[in-house]
Design a protein around this motif. Structure first.
Motif, PDB file in Angstrom:
ATOM      1  N   MET A   1       0.825  -1.217   0.000  1.00  0.00           N
ATOM      2  CA  MET A   1       0.000   0.000   0.000  1.00  0.00           C
ATOM      3  C   MET A   1       0.855   1.260   0.000  1.00  0.00           C
ATOM      4  O   MET A   1       0.456   2.295  -0.552  1.00  0.00           O
ATOM      5  CB  MET A   1      -0.944  -0.003   1.202  1.00  0.00           C
ATOM      6  N   LYS A   2       2.034   1.183   0.608  1.00  0.00           N
ATOM      7  CA  LYS A   2       2.904   2.354   0.663  1.00  0.00           C
ATOM      8  C   LYS A   2       3.543   2.652  -0.693  1.00  0.00           C
ATOM      9  O   LYS A   2       3.941   3.783  -0.967  1.00  0.00           O
ATOM     10  CB  LYS A   2       3.999   2.126   1.702  1.00  0.00           C
ATOM     11  N   GLN A   3       3.645   1.619  -1.569  1.00  0.00           N
ATOM     12  CA  GLN A   3       4.314   1.789  -2.852  1.00  0.00           C
ATOM     13  C   GLN A   3       3.358   2.131  -3.989  1.00  0.00           C
ATOM     14  O   GLN A   3       3.781   2.606  -5.039  1.00  0.00           O
ATOM     15  CB  GLN A   3       5.072   0.504  -3.202  1.00  0.00           C
ATOM     16  N   ILE A   4       2.070   1.882  -3.798  1.00  0.00           N
ATOM     17  CA  ILE A   4       1.092   2.107  -4.869  1.00  0.00           C
ATOM     18  C   ILE A   4       0.391   3.450  -4.671  1.00  0.00           C
ATOM     19  O   ILE A   4      -0.036   3.784  -3.566  1.00  0.00           O
ATOM     20  CB  ILE A   4       0.057   0.964  -4.899  1.00  0.00           C
ATOM     21  N   LYS A   5       0.289   4.193  -5.754  1.00  0.00           N
ATOM     22  CA  LYS A   5      -0.387   5.499  -5.697  1.00  0.00           C
ATOM     23  C   LYS A   5      -1.614   5.486  -6.600  1.00  0.00           C
ATOM     24  O   LYS A   5      -1.509   5.205  -7.794  1.00  0.00           O
ATOM     25  CB  LYS A   5       0.574   6.613  -6.132  1.00  0.00           C
ATOM     26  N   VAL A   6      -2.760   5.784  -5.999  1.00  0.00           N
ATOM     27  CA  VAL A   6      -4.010   5.875  -6.748  1.00  0.00           C
ATOM     28  C   VAL A   6      -4.685   7.183  -6.365  1.00  0.00           C
ATOM     29  O   VAL A   6      -4.837   7.489  -5.174  1.00  0.00           O
ATOM     30  CB  VAL A   6      -4.956   4.688  -6.430  1.00  0.00           C
ATOM     31  N   THR A   7      -5.067   7.986  -7.351  1.00  0.00           N
ATOM     32  CA  THR A   7      -5.673   9.301  -7.103  1.00  0.00           C
ATOM     33  C   THR A   7      -7.141   9.151  -6.765  1.00  0.00           C
ATOM     34  O   THR A   7      -7.900   8.510  -7.491  1.00  0.00           O
ATOM     35  CB  THR A   7      -5.515  10.203  -8.333  1.00  0.00           C
ATOM     36  N   ASP A   8      -7.541   9.756  -5.645  1.00  0.00           N
ATOM     37  CA  ASP A   8      -8.943   9.734  -5.214  1.00  0.00           C
ATOM     38  C   ASP A   8      -9.544  11.114  -5.491  1.00  0.00           C
ATOM     39  O   ASP A   8      -9.141  12.119  -4.889  1.00  0.00           O
ATOM     40  CB  ASP A   8      -9.022   9.398  -3.724  1.00  0.00           C
ATOM     41  N   TYR A   9     -10.512  11.176  -6.400  1.00  0.00           N
ATOM     42  CA  TYR A   9     -11.111  12.457  -6.803  1.00  0.00           C
ATOM     43  C   TYR A   9     -12.368  12.800  -5.995  1.00  0.00           C
ATOM     44  O   TYR A   9     -13.022  13.799  -6.269  1.00  0.00           O
ATOM     45  CB  TYR A   9     -11.470  12.408  -8.295  1.00  0.00           C
ATOM     46  N   ARG A  10     -12.695  12.025  -5.002  1.00  0.00           N
ATOM     47  CA  ARG A  10     -13.899  12.280  -4.207  1.00  0.00           C
ATOM     48  C   ARG A  10     -13.656  13.365  -3.165  1.00  0.00           C
ATOM     49  O   ARG A  10     -12.516  13.650  -2.791  1.00  0.00           O
ATOM     50  CB  ARG A  10     -14.345  10.998  -3.499  1.00  0.00           C
ATOM     51  N   GLN A  11     -14.764  13.959  -2.673  1.00  0.00           N
ATOM     52  CA  GLN A  11     -14.666  14.896  -1.560  1.00  0.00           C
ATOM     53  C   GLN A  11     -14.378  14.089  -0.298  1.00  0.00           C
ATOM     54  O   GLN A  11     -15.188  13.262   0.118  1.00  0.00           O
ATOM     55  CB  GLN A  11     -15.972  15.676  -1.401  1.00  0.00           C
ATOM     56  N   GLN A  12     -13.235  14.348   0.298  1.00  0.00           N
ATOM     57  CA  GLN A  12     -12.789  13.518   1.407  1.00  0.00           C
ATOM     58  C   GLN A  12     -13.723  13.552   2.612  1.00  0.00           C
ATOM     59  O   GLN A  12     -13.795  12.584   3.376  1.00  0.00           O
ATOM     60  CB  GLN A  12     -11.377  13.946   1.829  1.00  0.00           C
ATOM     61  N   SER A  13     -14.446  14.628   2.773  1.00  0.00           N
ATOM     62  CA  SER A  13     -15.370  14.726   3.915  1.00  0.00           C
ATOM     63  C   SER A  13     -16.551  13.758   3.782  1.00  0.00           C
ATOM     64  O   SER A  13     -17.210  13.421   4.760  1.00  0.00           O
ATOM     65  CB  SER A  13     -15.898  16.166   4.051  1.00  0.00           C
ATOM     66  N   LYS A  14     -16.825  13.323   2.531  1.00  0.00           N
ATOM     67  CA  LYS A  14     -17.959  12.431   2.302  1.00  0.00           C
ATOM     68  C   LYS A  14     -17.539  10.981   2.038  1.00  0.00           C
ATOM     69  O   LYS A  14     -18.375  10.142   1.712  1.00  0.00           O
ATOM     70  CB  LYS A  14     -18.779  12.938   1.106  1.00  0.00           C
ATOM     71  N   VAL A  15     -16.245  10.716   2.162  1.00  0.00           N
ATOM     72  CA  VAL A  15     -15.744   9.387   1.854  1.00  0.00           C
ATOM     73  C   VAL A  15     -16.133   8.396   2.947  1.00  0.00           C
ATOM     74  O   VAL A  15     -15.887   8.623   4.131  1.00  0.00           O
ATOM     75  CB  VAL A  15     -14.209   9.404   1.692  1.00  0.00           C
ATOM     76  N   LYS A  16     -16.735   7.295   2.542  1.00  0.00           N
ATOM     77  CA  LYS A  16     -17.132   6.237   3.468  1.00  0.00           C
ATOM     78  C   LYS A  16     -16.146   5.071   3.416  1.00  0.00           C
ATOM     79  O   LYS A  16     -15.830   4.445   4.432  1.00  0.00           O
ATOM     80  CB  LYS A  16     -18.540   5.752   3.104  1.00  0.00           C
ATOM     81  N   PHE A  17     -15.657   4.782   2.205  1.00  0.00           N
ATOM     82  CA  PHE A  17     -14.687   3.703   2.010  1.00  0.00           C
ATOM     83  C   PHE A  17     -13.421   4.286   1.394  1.00  0.00           C
ATOM     84  O   PHE A  17     -13.444   4.738   0.237  1.00  0.00           O
ATOM     85  CB  PHE A  17     -15.260   2.628   1.081  1.00  0.00           C
TER      86      PHE A  17
END
Length: 269
Positions: free
Chosen positions: A14-30
Motif C-alpha cells: 500500500m505504501k508503494q502504490i499510488k491511486v488518485t482519489d477524486y472524491r470529496q474527502q469529507s464524504k468518503v465512506k470507504f
C-alpha cells in the motif's frame, strides 16, 4: 501464511502504490486504496462480477479488516459501490496497481512457476470494417483492440497485459511485458508466433527459462531440432536394444545351465 505476515505484505504494498482519489474527502465512506485491495482479493478468490465481490466482502469483512489497514469491519460495500470505485480510478493507475499486486502475490511462492504468453482480441466487442471496406479478407484490416497477456498458470492469475500498437506485432508487446518482471524460477511458454530471438533474449535477460513452440515458420531451426532429437532417440534405442540382447542372452544361459545341472542336456555350454 499467517495473518500478521499477510498484513505486513499488504501494508508494504500500500505504501508503494499510488491511486488518485477524486472524491470529496469529507464524504468518503470507504477509503479508495483499502477498498481496491479488498476488491482485488475478491477477484483472486474467483469472484467474477460486482455482486459476487460485494457478497464476498460482506462475508469476509472481519478478516479483511484485520489484514487491510483502513478498511472498516462494520460497513459493507454494495455492488453499486464496487462499480463506482472502479470507474473513478484511471486505467493507467489501475493497471499499475494490479500489476504490482499480482507480481508481489506470485513472487511469494518458492516453487517453479509456469508463465504463458499469448495474444488475443476481446470477443465481447463487435468490430466493423474500416472505411471503404465491405468485407475484407484479411481480418487485420478491421479496427480492433489486440492485447498480449502474461498469465501465471501456476497461480491462475494474469500478471499484466500490453496493447499491440499499430504497425507492430505481438513480439514487441511480449518483450515489454517480460521486461516488467523478474523471471527467476519461472518457465515461460509461448506459441510458434512468439518463438523469436527477441523474446528468448528478454526471458534470459530477466533470469528466466523458456519452452517455446516450434513450427514451419522457422523451417531450418525446426529441421535442426528434429534431427537432433532423432539422433538422440536413435542412440538411446540402440543402447537399450544392446542391453536387452545382453539380458536375454544371460537369461537363456541361466535357464540352459539349470537344465544341464538337472541332467536335461548332455553337454556343457
Amino acid at each position: 501464511m499467517s495473518t500478521t505476515s499477510v498484513k505486513e505484505t499488504v501494508s508494504s504494498l500500500m505504501k508503494q502504490i499510488k491511486v488518485t482519489d477524486y472524491r470529496q474527502q469529507s464524504k468518503v465512506k470507504f477509503p479508495l486504496l483499502p477498498a481496491l485491495f479488498a476488491i482485488v482479493i475478491a477477484w483472486c478468490c474467483n469472484c467474477k462480477n460486482a455482486v459476487e465481490v460485494s457478497d464476498f466482502l460482506s462475508a469476509k469483512k472481519k478478516y479483511l479488516a484485520q489484514i487491510i489497514e483502513g478498511l472498516s469491519e462494520e460497513e459493507s460495500m454494495s455492488h453499486d459501490t464496487v462499480l463506482r470505485l472502479l470507474k473513478m480510478v484511471k486505467i493507467s493507475e489501475l493497471h499499475d496497481f494490479l500489476t504490482e499486486f499480482a507480481n508481489r502475490l506470485a513472487n511469494n511462492q518458492k516453487e517453479t512457476r509456469c508463465l504463458s504468453l499469448d495474444g488475443q482480441t476481446p470477443r465481447a466487442m463487435i468490430y466493423e470494417a474500416e472505411k471503404g471496406e465491405k468485407s475484407p479478407k484479411d481480418r487485420r484490416q478491421y479496427n480492433k483492440l489486440y492485447y498480449v497477456t502474461l498469465y501465471d498458470s501456476t497461480n491462475k492469475i494474469s500478471l499484466a497485459q500490453d496493447e499491440v500498437q499499430d504497425k507492430e506485432n505481438e513480439n514487441k508487446s511480449c518483450v515489454r511485458l517480460l521486461q516488467m518482471f523478474s523471471l527467476s524460477g519461472c518457465v515461460v511458454t509461448a506459441d510458434a508466433l512468439n518463438t523469436q530471438r527477441s523474446v528468448a533474449d528478454a526471458i534470459i535477460n530477466q533470469d528466466g527459462e523458456y519452452c517455446l513452440a516450434l513450427k514451419g515458420n522457422h523451417e531450418k531451426l525446426q529441421k535442426a531440432v528434429m534431427n537432433a532429437f532423432v539422433l538422440k532417440i536413435t542412440k538411446v534405442i540402440r543402447q537399450y536394444h544392446a542391453k536387452l540382447i545382453r539380458l536375454l542372452y544371460l537369461k537363456i544361459r541361466i535357464i540352459l545351465k539349470g537344465k544341464i545341472e538337472r541332467g536335461g542336456y548332455g553337454q556343457n555350454l
